[in-house]
Design a protein around this motif. Structure first.
Motif, PDB file in Angstrom:
ATOM      1  N   THR A 113      28.537  35.786 104.954  1.00  0.00           N
ATOM      2  CA  THR A 113      29.564  36.269 105.874  1.00  0.00           C
ATOM      3  C   THR A 113      28.991  37.245 106.890  1.00  0.00           C
ATOM      4  OG1 THR A 113      30.197  37.981 104.295  1.00  0.00           O
ATOM      5  CG2 THR A 113      31.438  35.901 104.235  1.00  0.00           C
ATOM      6  N   GLU A 114      27.762  37.713 106.606  1.00  0.00           N
ATOM      7  CA  GLU A 114      27.096  38.622 107.528  1.00  0.00           C
ATOM      8  C   GLU A 114      25.598  38.647 107.248  1.00  0.00           C
ATOM      9  OE1 GLU A 114      28.081  42.931 106.276  1.00  0.00           O
ATOM     10  OE2 GLU A 114      29.668  41.682 105.413  1.00  0.00           O
ATOM     11  N   THR A 115      24.840  39.108 108.237  1.00  0.00           N
ATOM     12  CA  THR A 115      23.398  39.219 108.062  1.00  0.00           C
ATOM     13  C   THR A 115      23.037  40.685 107.914  1.00  0.00           C
ATOM     14  OG1 THR A 115      22.976  39.385 110.435  1.00  0.00           O
ATOM     15  CG2 THR A 115      22.981  37.166 109.476  1.00  0.00           C
ATOM     16  N   GLY A 116      21.861  40.929 107.399  1.00  0.00           N
ATOM     17  CA  GLY A 116      21.403  42.308 107.292  1.00  0.00           C
ATOM     18  C   GLY A 116      20.620  42.558 106.022  1.00  0.00           C
ATOM     19  N   HIS A 117      20.120  43.753 105.922  1.00  0.00           N
ATOM     20  CA  HIS A 117      19.298  44.209 104.814  1.00  0.00           C
ATOM     21  C   HIS A 117      20.203  44.704 103.689  1.00  0.00           C
ATOM     22  CE1 HIS A 117      16.310  46.588 102.623  1.00  0.00           C
ATOM     23  NE2 HIS A 117      15.383  46.000 103.343  1.00  0.00           N
ATOM     24  N   GLY A 118      19.762  44.558 102.450  1.00  0.00           N
ATOM     25  CA  GLY A 118      20.535  45.007 101.293  1.00  0.00           C
ATOM     26  C   GLY A 118      20.854  46.483 101.304  1.00  0.00           C
ATOM     27  N   ASP A 119      20.087  47.268 102.079  1.00  0.00           N
ATOM     28  CA  ASP A 119      20.363  48.704 102.149  1.00  0.00           C
ATOM     29  C   ASP A 119      21.757  49.000 102.681  1.00  0.00           C
ATOM     30  OD1 ASP A 119      18.032  49.574 101.063  1.00  0.00           O
ATOM     31  OD2 ASP A 119      17.151  50.328 102.918  1.00  0.00           O
ATOM     32  N   THR A 120      22.326  48.072 103.439  1.00  0.00           N
ATOM     33  CA  THR A 120      23.684  48.308 103.933  1.00  0.00           C
ATOM     34  C   THR A 120      24.681  48.357 102.789  1.00  0.00           C
ATOM     35  OG1 THR A 120      24.071  45.947 104.297  1.00  0.00           O
ATOM     36  CG2 THR A 120      23.212  47.211 106.161  1.00  0.00           C
ATOM     37  N   ARG A 121      24.296  47.890 101.613  1.00  0.00           N
ATOM     38  CA  ARG A 121      25.175  47.926 100.430  1.00  0.00           C
ATOM     39  C   ARG A 121      24.669  48.874  99.342  1.00  0.00           C
ATOM     40  NH1 ARG A 121      27.331  45.501 103.648  1.00  0.00           N
ATOM     41  NH2 ARG A 121      28.431  43.528 103.596  1.00  0.00           N
ATOM     42  N   THR A 122      23.418  49.340  99.476  1.00  0.00           N
ATOM     43  CA  THR A 122      22.840  50.108  98.372  1.00  0.00           C
ATOM     44  C   THR A 122      22.259  51.458  98.773  1.00  0.00           C
ATOM     45  OG1 THR A 122      20.700  48.976  98.631  1.00  0.00           O
ATOM     46  CG2 THR A 122      22.267  48.012  97.068  1.00  0.00           C
ATOM     47  N   SER A 123      22.206  51.790 100.056  1.00  0.00           N
ATOM     48  CA  SER A 123      21.577  53.056 100.461  1.00  0.00           C
ATOM     49  C   SER A 123      22.506  54.236 100.197  1.00  0.00           C
ATOM     50  CB  SER A 123      21.190  53.026 101.938  1.00  0.00           C
ATOM     51  OG  SER A 123      22.342  53.202 102.735  1.00  0.00           O
ATOM     52  N   ILE A 124      21.957  55.422 100.344  1.00  0.00           N
ATOM     53  CA  ILE A 124      22.741  56.643 100.135  1.00  0.00           C
ATOM     54  C   ILE A 124      23.879  56.768 101.154  1.00  0.00           C
ATOM     55  CG2 ILE A 124      21.313  58.153 101.591  1.00  0.00           C
ATOM     56  CD1 ILE A 124      21.616  60.248  99.270  1.00  0.00           C
ATOM     57  N   ASP A 125      23.727  56.084 102.301  1.00  0.00           N
ATOM     58  CA  ASP A 125      24.746  56.173 103.355  1.00  0.00           C
ATOM     59  C   ASP A 125      26.094  55.584 102.947  1.00  0.00           C
ATOM     60  OD1 ASP A 125      22.980  57.451 105.027  1.00  0.00           O
ATOM     61  OD2 ASP A 125      22.275  55.579 105.951  1.00  0.00           O
ATOM     62  N   ILE A 126      26.120  54.731 101.933  1.00  0.00           N
ATOM     63  CA  ILE A 126      27.395  54.147 101.520  1.00  0.00           C
ATOM     64  C   ILE A 126      28.347  55.188 100.953  1.00  0.00           C
ATOM     65  CG2 ILE A 126      26.405  51.846 101.111  1.00  0.00           C
ATOM     66  CD1 ILE A 126      26.595  52.475  98.091  1.00  0.00           C
ATOM     67  N   CYS A 127      27.792  56.331 100.547  1.00  0.00           N
ATOM     68  CA  CYS A 127      28.631  57.404 100.011  1.00  0.00           C
ATOM     69  C   CYS A 127      29.163  58.319 101.112  1.00  0.00           C
ATOM     70  CB  CYS A 127      27.842  58.222  98.996  1.00  0.00           C
ATOM     71  SG  CYS A 127      27.397  57.293  97.515  1.00  0.00           S
ATOM     72  N   LYS A 128      28.693  58.122 102.355  1.00  0.00           N
ATOM     73  CA  LYS A 128      29.100  58.981 103.470  1.00  0.00           C
ATOM     74  C   LYS A 128      30.304  58.438 104.220  1.00  0.00           C
ATOM     75  CE  LYS A 128      24.419  60.712 104.092  1.00  0.00           C
ATOM     76  NZ  LYS A 128      23.238  60.746 104.982  1.00  0.00           N
ATOM     77  N   THR A 129      30.775  57.251 103.821  1.00  0.00           N
ATOM     78  CA  THR A 129      31.938  56.679 104.488  1.00  0.00           C
ATOM     79  C   THR A 129      33.218  57.293 103.932  1.00  0.00           C
ATOM     80  OG1 THR A 129      32.077  54.856 102.895  1.00  0.00           O
ATOM     81  CG2 THR A 129      30.744  54.480 104.864  1.00  0.00           C
ATOM     82  N   THR A 130      34.314  57.147 104.674  1.00  0.00           N
ATOM     83  CA  THR A 130      35.606  57.646 104.203  1.00  0.00           C
ATOM     84  C   THR A 130      36.570  56.481 104.106  1.00  0.00           C
ATOM     85  OG1 THR A 130      35.199  59.726 105.352  1.00  0.00           O
ATOM     86  CG2 THR A 130      37.450  59.291 104.654  1.00  0.00           C
ATOM     87  N   PRO A 131      37.028  56.133 102.928  1.00  0.00           N
ATOM     88  CA  PRO A 131      36.577  56.634 101.629  1.00  0.00           C
ATOM     89  C   PRO A 131      35.190  56.096 101.309  1.00  0.00           C
ATOM     90  CG  PRO A 131      38.067  54.794 101.296  1.00  0.00           C
ATOM     91  CD  PRO A 131      38.014  55.045 102.784  1.00  0.00           C
ATOM     92  N   PRO A 132      34.495  56.687 100.330  1.00  0.00           N
ATOM     93  CA  PRO A 132      33.172  56.187  99.955  1.00  0.00           C
ATOM     94  C   PRO A 132      33.259  54.729  99.480  1.00  0.00           C
ATOM     95  CG  PRO A 132      33.593  58.321  98.948  1.00  0.00           C
ATOM     96  CD  PRO A 132      34.881  57.853  99.557  1.00  0.00           C
ATOM     97  N   ALA A 133      32.172  53.983  99.685  1.00  0.00           N
ATOM     98  CA  ALA A 133      32.133  52.595  99.251  1.00  0.00           C
ATOM     99  C   ALA A 133      32.385  52.492  97.750  1.00  0.00           C
ATOM    100  CB  ALA A 133      30.774  51.989  99.596  1.00  0.00           C
TER     101      ALA A 133
END
Length: 194
Positions: free
Chosen positions: A166-186
């Motif tokens: 459904t989308e392209t990209g690196h796995g880090d978009t689902r596993t990096s520390i940045d996923i906790c910086k979203t509101t609400p967190p992933a």
């Protein structure tokens, strides 16, 4: 494993040459029912793999989902299709080939397991599965054109056209520390105290 995760929605990193189609479809149904995302990637731990004694106590290990050289072929594509969101990087390989079924036959008086092409009813079963997972309508016909002793790796535009991803990209978009910086967190965010 799914019971242990509880409400957490961890992405599932896939690196597999394939396997048995009925089992792959069953896994796909479980993944979808659990609301999990799938991606093609190798889990690379930053210190040591969880199953080695060198890791010491505890079950938490840091790592990344690396797409470089990761493979999802044959029946793995059915598991990939089970994800709510499906991700692959152009450096990963997603491959298809003709589906074969193991069948018991007597050869020279001995019961032997051989692989035979799937009958039309089974082809419809697999096609129905991909349709249920909202993957493209021509994936089964594309699979059946590739000899079973070969693999055809799909390019990104084909994967998107088939809706196998459904989308392209690196796995880090689902596993990096940045996923906790979203509101609400992933849903797979985990805060670790050191």
């Amino acid at each position: 494993m799914l019971k242990k995760l509880g409400p957490r929605k961890l992405p599932l990193a896939l690196n597999s040459p394939g396997g048995e189609t009925d089992a792959a479809m069953a896994l796909g149904h479980m993944i979808r029912a659990s609301g999990l995302d799938t991606m093609v990637g190798k889990t690379e731990f930053s210190e040591c793999a969880p199953d080695t004694k060198a890791c010491g106590p505890g079950d938490l290990r840091f790592g990344v989902a690396n797409p470089v050289g990761a493979v999802c072929s044959s029946a793995c594509t059915m598991v990939l299709a089970g994800g709510v969101r499906r991700l692959a990087d152009s450096r990963a390989f997603v491959g298809i080939h003709r589906i074969m079924l193991p069948t018991a036959k007597k050869i020279h008086g001995k019961k032997t397991i051989v692989l035979v092409p799937i009958p039309k009813w089974y082809e419809r079963k697999v096609d129905s599965y991909f349709t249920e997972m909202k993957a493209g309508s021509w994936i089964v016909s594309a699979m059946q054109k590739i000899p079973d002793d070969s693999i055809r790796y799909l390019v990104t535009y084909e994967l998107l056209d088939l809706n196998l991803i459904t989308e392209t990209g690196h796995g880090d978009t689902r596993t990096s520390i940045d996923i906790c910086k979203t509101t609400p967190p992933a849903g797979n965010c985990r805060t670790v105290r050191q």
